[in-house]
Design a protein around this motif. Structure first.
Motif, PDB file in Angstrom:
ATOM      1  N   GLY A  25     -23.128 -23.763   0.047  1.00  0.00           N
ATOM      2  CA  GLY A  25     -23.817 -25.011   1.016  1.00  0.00           C
ATOM      3  C   GLY A  25     -22.975 -24.712   2.647  1.00  0.00           C
ATOM      4  N   LYS A  26     -22.061 -23.760   3.056  1.00  0.00           N
ATOM      5  CA  LYS A  26     -22.047 -23.750   3.664  1.00  0.00           C
ATOM      6  C   LYS A  26     -22.400 -22.582   5.113  1.00  0.00           C
ATOM      7  CE  LYS A  26     -16.939 -24.604   2.935  1.00  0.00           C
ATOM      8  NZ  LYS A  26     -15.366 -24.439   3.342  1.00  0.00           N
ATOM      9  N   ALA A  27     -22.458 -23.015   6.105  1.00  0.00           N
ATOM     10  CA  ALA A  27     -23.030 -22.452   7.186  1.00  0.00           C
ATOM     11  C   ALA A  27     -22.545 -20.620   7.158  1.00  0.00           C
ATOM     12  CB  ALA A  27     -23.342 -22.764   8.479  1.00  0.00           C
ATOM     13  N   ASN A  28     -23.574 -19.809   7.192  1.00  0.00           N
ATOM     14  CA  ASN A  28     -22.560 -18.038   6.783  1.00  0.00           C
ATOM     15  C   ASN A  28     -22.887 -17.908   8.301  1.00  0.00           C
ATOM     16  OD1 ASN A  28     -22.403 -15.922   6.147  1.00  0.00           O
ATOM     17  ND2 ASN A  28     -24.776 -14.988   5.621  1.00  0.00           N
ATOM     18  N   GLU A  29     -20.874 -17.672   9.106  1.00  0.00           N
ATOM     19  CA  GLU A  29     -20.983 -17.888  10.947  1.00  0.00           C
ATOM     20  C   GLU A  29     -21.721 -16.441  11.329  1.00  0.00           C
ATOM     21  OE1 GLU A  29     -17.630 -20.207  10.451  1.00  0.00           O
ATOM     22  OE2 GLU A  29     -19.055 -21.522  10.336  1.00  0.00           O
TER      23      GLU A  29
END
Length: 96
Positions: A25-29
């Motif tokens: 669910g987190k952004a792939n940075e």
């Protein structure tokens, strides 16, 4: 299907699987630069460069404290040096 079977079916280690679960669910940075609170804003950089052009005889340390005293911008001497270096305004010592 048990969790162990899913991990085996994916052919990944348990630690990798749980790392994926933690990141879900987190952004792939991809280790990209994330703007920090202490980075200089573009207007701050412009203010340092303009002030240095108007006070070209002063060194970067003195410029830093002059900027601070006149409430233009509050930065460290190393930040002033870095901004002036990127702008090509640092005068090198003339070896004669």
């Amino acid at each position: 299907m048990a969790l162990q079977e899913i991990i085996a079916w994916l052919a990944v280690s348990r630690s990798k699987f749980y790392a994926w679960i933690k990141r879900y669910g987190k952004a792939n940075e991809h280790n990209g630069l994330i703007p920090r609170d202490f980075w200089l804003e573009p207007w701050e950089r412009a203010a340092i460069v303009n002030f240095a052009v108007n006070n070209s005889l002063e060194g970067y340390r003195r410029l830093t404290f002059m900027l601070l005293d006149q409430d233009i911008v509050a930065v460290s001497p190393s930040s002033t040096w870095r901004v002036l270096g990127q702008a090509g305004l640092l005068q090198k010592w003339n070896r004669k």
